[in-house]
Design an enzyme around this catalytic site. Sequence first.
Site, short mmCIF file in Angstrom:
data_model
loop_
_atom_site.label_atom_id
_atom_site.label_comp_id
_atom_site.label_asym_id
_atom_site.label_seq_id
_atom_site.Cartn_x
_atom_site.Cartn_y
_atom_site.Cartn_z
N HIS A 180 35.76 50.14 40.02
CA HIS A 180 34.89 50.17 38.83
C HIS A 180 33.85 49.05 38.92
CE1 HIS A 180 37.89 47.12 37.85
NE2 HIS A 180 36.98 46.57 37.06
N CYS A 225 39.47 41.84 28.82
CA CYS A 225 38.40 40.84 28.91
C CYS A 225 38.10 40.15 27.59
CB CYS A 225 37.17 41.46 29.55
SG CYS A 225 37.46 41.81 31.30
N LYS A 228 30.64 38.40 36.38
CA LYS A 228 31.97 37.87 36.72
C LYS A 228 32.72 38.88 37.57
CE LYS A 228 33.86 39.62 32.42
NZ LYS A 228 34.73 40.64 33.01
N ASP A 257 31.30 43.14 28.43
CA ASP A 257 31.47 44.29 29.32
C ASP A 257 31.20 45.67 28.69
OD1 ASP A 257 32.27 42.21 30.95
OD2 ASP A 257 34.29 42.97 31.35
N HIS A 285 31.74 43.73 40.47
CA HIS A 285 32.61 43.63 41.64
C HIS A 285 31.92 44.12 42.92
CE1 HIS A 285 35.90 42.80 38.96
NE2 HIS A 285 35.92 44.00 38.42
N HIS A 330 36.85 45.26 46.29
CA HIS A 330 37.36 44.10 45.53
C HIS A 330 38.89 44.12 45.46
CE1 HIS A 330 38.04 41.52 41.90
NE2 HIS A 330 37.11 40.82 42.52
N ASP A 345 30.95 42.89 34.14
CA ASP A 345 31.94 42.95 35.22
C ASP A 345 31.17 43.40 36.47
OD1 ASP A 345 34.79 42.49 35.40
OD2 ASP A 345 35.10 44.64 35.71
C1 VGL Z 1 38.17 44.81 32.39
C2 VGL Z 1 39.90 45.60 33.65
C3 VGL Z 1 39.22 45.31 34.81
C4 VGL Z 1 37.62 44.57 31.02
C5 VGL Z 1 37.47 44.51 33.54
O1 VGL Z 1 36.38 44.46 30.87
O2 VGL Z 1 38.42 44.45 30.06
N1 VGL Z 1 39.38 45.35 32.46
N2 VGL Z 1 38.00 44.76 34.75
ZN ZN Z 2 36.90 44.57 36.57
#
Ligand code: VGL
Ligand code: ZN
Length: 201
Positions: free
Chosen positions: A85, A155, A110, A12, A52, A56, A50
């Site tokens: 986000h 993550c 994801k 990410d 979404h 979401h 990430d």
């Molecule tokens: C993440 C919060 C929400 C991450 C992703 O990449 O750690 N944290 N979505």
């Molecule tokens: Zn996320």
Amino acid sequence: MRDISQALIIIDVQNDFCPGGALAVEGGHEIVAGINGLMTEFQTIVLTQDWHPSGHSSFASSHDGKDPFTETEMPYGAQMLWPDHCIQGSQGAAFHADLDADKAHMIVRKGFRPQIDSYSAFFENDHETPTGLDGYLKTRDVSAVTMVGLATDYCVNFSAVDATRLGYAVSVEQSLCRAIDMGGTLATAQDGMRAAGVTLL
Ligand code: VGL
Ligand code: ZN
């Protein structure tokens, strides 16, 4: 060059997790150059993204009266609510511009199912819906993974612990990770990773 049994998994490294982004992680951009350097050592390189849909269920804005950074109950358990986000196709969801994303062999997206979040590169937050990454790595004879990226306590942590459960030897290169660290979440994540058998470098 590392042995072909080793993969680098870069979690990410997206604009929304870097300063100026919707869910900025302090110093998130500082790890990009080092990750580019580490990529040159690996023959299997995976990026996660990430990804979404708008609205979401992990977004506080999807829950009446809920603020970001508070928890709610989902059918699969407790879920932290986040600012909107990494909306599919947005600039925030794009990889950091300086990341050598062209060097990646596989990109795992994801968190695209509206009703379930996915921190881990391997399973969604119900801990049973697979992303397919395990199959990709096993069919390429990967048995050891090094993880870097954002965020250490979410993550990266969930991905590392799941990887140990799936039988991989797992290292996390902490100098190439940055954490959200709300109220001790980083220390808790480090304890959990160590207990699962993750090597914290
Ligand atoms: C993440 C919060 C929400 C991450 C992703 O990449 O750690 N944290 N979505
Ligand atoms: Zn996320």
